[in-house]
Design an enzyme around this catalytic site. Structure first.
Site, PDB file in Angstrom:
ATOM      1  N   ARG A 178      -0.377   4.341  -0.713  1.00 20.13           N
ATOM      2  CA  ARG A 178      -1.242   5.425  -0.208  1.00 20.13           C
ATOM      3  C   ARG A 178      -1.465   6.590  -1.174  1.00 20.13           C
ATOM      4  NH1 ARG A 178      -3.378   1.992   3.199  1.00 20.13           N
ATOM      5  NH2 ARG A 178      -2.223   1.629   5.122  1.00 20.13           N
ATOM      6  N   ASP A 236      -8.678  -5.089  -2.836  1.00 21.70           N
ATOM      7  CA  ASP A 236      -8.031  -5.294  -1.539  1.00 21.70           C
ATOM      8  C   ASP A 236      -8.216  -4.095  -0.618  1.00 21.70           C
ATOM      9  OD1 ASP A 236      -6.076  -6.892   0.199  1.00 21.70           O
ATOM     10  OD2 ASP A 236      -5.178  -4.906   0.147  1.00 21.70           O
ATOM     11  N   HIS A 294       0.863  -1.190   0.000  1.00 19.69           N
ATOM     12  CA  HIS A 294       0.000   0.000   0.000  1.00 19.69           C
ATOM     13  C   HIS A 294       0.896   1.236   0.000  1.00 19.69           C
ATOM     14  CE1 HIS A 294      -3.658  -2.365   0.878  1.00 19.69           C
ATOM     15  NE2 HIS A 294      -2.825  -3.121   1.588  1.00 19.69           N
ATOM     16  N   ASP A 313       2.337  -6.905   2.731  1.00 21.24           N
ATOM     17  CA  ASP A 313       1.154  -6.103   3.062  1.00 21.24           C
ATOM     18  C   ASP A 313       1.587  -4.817   3.771  1.00 21.24           C
ATOM     19  OD1 ASP A 313      -1.443  -5.230   3.309  1.00 21.24           O
ATOM     20  OD2 ASP A 313      -2.018  -6.646   4.878  1.00 21.24           O
TER      21      ASP A 313
END
Length: 428
Positions: free
Chosen positions: A63, A151, A61, A304
């Site tokens: 962002r 996700d 991620h 993750d």
């Protein structure tokens, strides 16, 4: 710039760690052999350190756009390079979501301008990840979508998931799933188990994940689609995936470093830095994840990486967001707690972080092969350091591993033949 790495070690085609030199010319791996000589190349003596393929992470991620207070493409990819990762796959839970031509083109332009490593963006399955309207898979693939996922949330509508799998299968693309049955989440912030009971917290039951995986596996079989399960965390999930593989269904799976290293018994207090989704499960679940990794039920390890601000994590375990940072701690954590303890071999660890994710998704990465892009990580397996979040290059300092002493730290990362990150004074 051309580079000649001397006196290293690498994992050969037979999966053995052997002595080697490695020559990089014009951004490509030109030669891998002992005792290479070359003109017009800067010689770097790695002094017995491991020369590994650049690590591949299919679940991160970054962002950006919309969450730049947590992380940016620039800071996230620099953190990835520090962790030894040269190819990462960015999840679509940004604002806006990469769910159409305009948003995907904007994201790809940002990546081209700012990224320090190779970034492959996912395309969303549904518009705004809202679960009600499918995106234009063909357009997103044309614009470079790595695969399709929502996700951050699970696709709750089975008919939507089946339709998505059928469309993805026609495009020879994978559907990647965060698996949660919303009616079973129970407003939980940790696993439903001993810790939740002790602290009076709502818990997320294991079946919340495994029942969703079971549903999706049957849908994938009906659609003849490659279905990939994100961050497996429960014994029941491992069993369902194992059964599906034995039945010949095209399912693959990943597990995170934190689920391989920790279980709910390791949570010292209601510390939000131990709050992630899926949560840390029980001892039996943890043992099943290790077993699943070793027997091939689980195909790869993915971080993750989920950065948040200190202020967000300071809200308390019930209100703080789920997630921990992962790039800069992954390899040393796994090397120290799995390889050094004899649970897996060094060769297996390298495979789980390189060739297995690359091969699963058809990426030309994960191996040190002549003619391929020079995506390389140099790792000092002897170096021991304490994990210190204040030294992270990621904006997110949210980790449960602060203070842990680990061995096996990346000291240089090369992407496309260029040095993307180097530890000061590590290679001189």
């Amino acid at each position: 710039m051309n580079y000649l790495f001397k006196n290293g070690r690498y994992m050969n085609e037979e999966g053995k760690i052997v002595a080697t030199d490695l020559l990089v010319q014009d951004g490509k791996i030109a030669k891998v052999a002992e005792n290479i000589t070359a003109d017009n190349a800067e010689v770097i003596d790695v002094n017995g350190k491991l020369i590994a393929p650049g690590l591949v992470d299919v679940h991160v991620h970054l962002r950006e756009p919309g969450g730049e207070h947590k992380e940016t493409i620039e800071t996230g990819t620099l953190a990835a390079a520090k962790g030894g990762f040269t190819t990462i796959c960015a999840m679509p839970n940004t604002r806006p979501v990469p769910d159409c031509r305009e948003h995907m083109e904007d994201l790809q332009n940002r990546i081209k301008e700012k990224a320090h490593v190779n970034v492959l963006p996912y395309g969303a399955i549904t518009v705004r990840q809202a679960g009600s309207e499918m995106t234009d898979f063909e357009t997103l693939k044309e614009l470079g979508a790595f695969a399709f996922t929502d996700d951050g949330v699970g696709v709750q509508d089975a008919s939507m998931m089946l339709a998505a799998m059928k469309r993805a299968a026609k495009l020879n693309m994978a559907v990647v799933a965060h698996c949660e049955e919303n009616t079973l989440i129970n407003k939980g912030c940790v696993h439903e188990g001993k810790f939740s009971e002790k602290h009076g917290l709502n818990g997320i039951p294991s079946v919340c994940e495994s029942v969703h995986i079971a549903r999706d596996i049957l849908l994938a079989e009906a659609a003849d689609c490659h279905y990939h399960v994100c961050h497996v965390s429960t014994k029941g999930s491992v069993r369902v995936i194992r059964d599906a593989k034995r039945a010949g269904i095209k399912v693959t799976a990943e597990v995170t470093p934190h689920h391989l290293v920790l279980c709910e018994d390791d949570i010292p207090s209601a510390d939000p830095n131990f709050k992630m989704n899926p949560p840390l499960r029980g001892k039996e679940d943890h043992a099943a994840l290790i077993e699943g990794l070793l027997d091939g039920t689980i195909d790869m390890i993915a971080t993750d990486h989920a950065p948040h601000t200190a202020e967000e994590k300071a809200q308390g375990i019930e209100r703080a967001p789920f997630g921990i940072t992962g790039f800069e701690t992954a390899f040393p954590l796994l090397y120290t707690n799995l390889v050094k303890k004899g649970i897996i071999t060094l060769e297996q660890l390298i495979q789980f972080l390189t060739e297995k994710p690359a091969d699963t998704f058809g990426l030309e990465a994960g191996r040190l092969k002549e003619g391929r892009a020079a995506d390389i990580t140099i790792i000092d397996l002897e170096q021991e350091e304490e994990i210190d979040p204040t030294t992270f290059l990621s904006k997110g300092k949210n980790t449960p591993f602060a203070g842990w002493k680990c061995q096996g730290w990346p000291v240089m990362t090369i992407v496309g033949g260029k040095i993307a990150w180097q530890k000061e004074s590590a290679l001189v």
